[in-house]
Design a protein around this motif. Structure first.
Motif, PDB file in Angstrom:
ATOM      1  N   THR A 320      -1.932  10.764   5.293  1.00 21.82           N
ATOM      2  CA  THR A 320      -0.872  10.377   4.369  1.00 21.82           C
ATOM      3  C   THR A 320       0.404  10.058   5.129  1.00 21.82           C
ATOM      4  OG1 THR A 320      -1.804  11.790   2.644  1.00 21.82           O
ATOM      5  CG2 THR A 320       0.483  11.100   2.365  1.00 21.82           C
ATOM      6  N   ASP A 321       0.775  10.943   6.048  1.00 20.90           N
ATOM      7  CA  ASP A 321       2.030  10.751   6.781  1.00 20.90           C
ATOM      8  C   ASP A 321       1.939   9.595   7.768  1.00 20.90           C
ATOM      9  OD1 ASP A 321       3.047  12.877   5.384  1.00 20.90           O
ATOM     10  OD2 ASP A 321       2.802  14.327   7.004  1.00 20.90           O
ATOM     11  N   LEU A 322       0.785   9.426   8.419  1.00 28.25           N
ATOM     12  CA  LEU A 322       0.666   8.393   9.442  1.00 28.25           C
ATOM     13  C   LEU A 322       0.440   7.005   8.871  1.00 28.25           C
ATOM     14  CD1 LEU A 322      -1.544  10.119  12.186  1.00 28.25           C
ATOM     15  CD2 LEU A 322       0.903   9.663  12.271  1.00 28.25           C
ATOM     16  N   TYR A 323      -0.378   6.898   7.817  1.00 33.25           N
ATOM     17  CA  TYR A 323      -0.821   5.588   7.355  1.00 33.25           C
ATOM     18  C   TYR A 323      -0.492   5.289   5.898  1.00 33.25           C
ATOM     19  CZ  TYR A 323      -3.496   5.779  11.679  1.00 33.25           C
ATOM     20  OH  TYR A 323      -3.866   5.881  12.991  1.00 33.25           O
ATOM     21  N   GLY A 324       0.240   6.190   5.215  1.00 28.96           N
ATOM     22  CA  GLY A 324       0.528   5.981   3.805  1.00 28.96           C
ATOM     23  C   GLY A 324       1.290   4.701   3.519  1.00 28.96           C
ATOM     24  N   LYS A 325       2.145   4.294   4.439  1.00 32.40           N
ATOM     25  CA  LYS A 325       2.919   3.060   4.227  1.00 32.40           C
ATOM     26  C   LYS A 325       2.143   1.822   4.662  1.00 32.40           C
ATOM     27  CE  LYS A 325       7.555   5.052   4.525  1.00 32.40           C
ATOM     28  NZ  LYS A 325       8.885   4.996   5.214  1.00 32.40           N
ATOM     29  N   GLN A 326       1.369   1.947   5.726  1.00 29.00           N
ATOM     30  CA  GLN A 326       0.645   0.793   6.249  1.00 29.00           C
ATOM     31  C   GLN A 326      -0.600   0.476   5.423  1.00 29.00           C
ATOM     32  OE1 GLN A 326      -0.480   1.351  10.324  1.00 29.00           O
ATOM     33  NE2 GLN A 326      -1.251  -0.736  10.589  1.00 29.00           N
ATOM     34  N   TYR A 327      -1.319   1.527   4.999  1.00 26.99           N
ATOM     35  CA  TYR A 327      -2.543   1.369   4.207  1.00 26.99           C
ATOM     36  C   TYR A 327      -2.440   2.255   2.961  1.00 26.99           C
ATOM     37  CZ  TYR A 327      -4.246  -0.133   8.830  1.00 26.99           C
ATOM     38  OH  TYR A 327      -4.401  -0.738  10.041  1.00 26.99           O
ATOM     39  N   PRO A 328      -1.690   1.865   1.951  1.00 28.89           N
ATOM     40  CA  PRO A 328      -1.491   2.731   0.784  1.00 28.89           C
ATOM     41  C   PRO A 328      -2.801   3.119   0.110  1.00 28.89           C
ATOM     42  CG  PRO A 328       0.058   0.890   0.759  1.00 28.89           C
ATOM     43  CD  PRO A 328      -0.933   0.598   1.848  1.00 28.89           C
TER      44      PRO A 328
END
Length: 398
Positions: A320-328
């Motif tokens: 969630t913290d690492l990829y939540g913005k890049q791969y919602p």
């Protein structure tokens, strides 16, 4: 501790009947009609599938029939937020006020296709708990055995067209209390013969896989879901193709299957029918770097003494913290599918060496002896330095 939610009747047009098994009691409840949830799921699913950075890095073979279009991260974030908020509000209808602040399993028993794909971990009770982990039950009661050291792992690396499996291999090879057999792009015959060659406790697959279901039909029943793994560049197989071999492997001790590949709920269903008690899959197509990071963190958590359930939970938090913005929504994908009544799965830990009283005394004496010797050496060094300094001073003055 375990909380069991049984959802056996209903749909999103009429609502669902729910049985909650908690602390020896049964609570009858319901979830109201929510006709918008299937549409919200489809909206997120399409936006997510069509992110350019997702399509370039998927652990799934491209399908000719799919119409390629592009979506933006902002569109996918909006769709994920809308779905997450709606699911969270819907689950608030369940009459559970609080959860104990310790590790526990929340087991979902349902054969409804979309209910098995929803992000149940967004339920506010789960979010507020420090130890609640979501598990999908496979409705095939099986007896499970604890993993024994050294854990026998068969790691199959299949088709890697456009993806990097080297990190998966590296993570597995550093596992403690483990003997890993690597099988690179095997033929179908090689795979069958290796599975039958000895007793395996863990089966791992990394590479391309594909799930067969109608993308636009979120109400489709889960029994229609099937998946295949691409074991090399030209052969793909379903677990049902290996049914007699995998059943024999389960009888010989196969306890856990990990499919670090795309769209694996069909694999989990097939594995459960073949008597494998614990299966970890990704519920949708997964980008390569997300699959790698999940495996790295999951294995690290597992080998420090956490259960499979808790290791997946903690891995999801990091995704969630690492990829939540890049791969919602990519952090929603990993899930444990477990047979009914199976206890927590623990990786065997390196046993601590228990010293006898005499051994402890001897160890203390040795440490004291080393300390005294160290002090003597330091004293001699200082004395020599001081003596040299005195001689140098006298030589200069004469």
């Amino acid at each position: 501790m375990e909380i069991l939610l049984i959802i056996q009747s209903g749909d999103f047009d009429r609502g669902f009947s729910v049985q909650i098994h908690l602390a020896g009691s049964v609570i009858r409840a319901s979830l109201s009609a929510a006709t918008d949830i299937p549409q919200l799921y489809q909206q997120w699913q399409k936006q997510y599938h069509h992110l350019p950075q997702v399509r370039r890095k998927l652990r799934i073979k491209a399908v000719e029939e799919q119409v390629l279009r592009r979506s933006t991260v902002e569109e996918c974030q909006i769709a994920a937020q809308q779905l997450g908020n709606r699911v969270q509000a819907w689950l608030e209808e369940l009459p559970i006020a609080t959860l104990p602040d310790r590790p526990l399993k929340i087991v979902i028993r349902t054969d409804h296709f979309l209910l098995r794909r929803l992000p149940w971990h967004l339920w506010s009770l789960v979010e507020a708990s420090s130890g609640a982990a979501i598990v999908l039950e496979t409705q095939h009661p099986l007896k499970a055995q604890p993993l024994q050291a050294p854990v026998q792992v068969l790691a199959v690396f299949g088709s890697d067209d456009g993806i990097d499996l080297s990190r998966d291999r590296e993570f597995l090879e550093t596992l403690s209390n483990t003997e890993v057999r690597l099988l690179e792009k095997p033929t179908y015959r090689q795979l069958v013969e290796t599975l039958r060659s000895q007793s395996w406790q863990v089966l791992f697959f990394a590479g391309h896989s594909y799930g067969y279901h109608a993308e636009g039909n979120a109400e489709q029943n889960a029994t229609e879901q099937r998946s295949e793994i691409h074991i090399n560049e030209s052969e793909r197989v379903s677990l049902n193709d290996l049914r007699y071999t995998l059943r024999e492997a389960a009888r010989q001790g196969l306890q856990l299957a990990i499919f670090n590949s795309c769209d694996g709920l069909g694999l989990a269903q097939d594995a459960a029918e073949l008597q494998i008690p614990n299966v970890i899959v990704m519920r949708e197509p997964v980008p390569d770097e997300v699959a790698q990071e999940f495996l790295r963190v999951f294995l690290a958590e597992l080998t420090t003494g956490r259960s499979v359930e808790q290791a997946i939970r903690r891995s999801r938090h990091l995704l969630t913290d690492l990829y939540g913005k890049q791969y919602p929504g990519a952090d929603w994908l990993p899930i444990l599918c477990q047979a009914a009544g199976v206890p927590e799965v623990m990786w065997p830990q390196q046993p601590r060496v228990q010293l006898s009283r005499w051994q402890r005394v001897r160890s203390q004496v040795q440490r004291w002896h080393l300390g005294v010797m160290g002090a003597i050496v330091v004293g001699l060094a200082i004395g020599l330095m001081y003596g040299m300094t005195e001689r140098q001073y006298r030589d200069r003055m004469s």
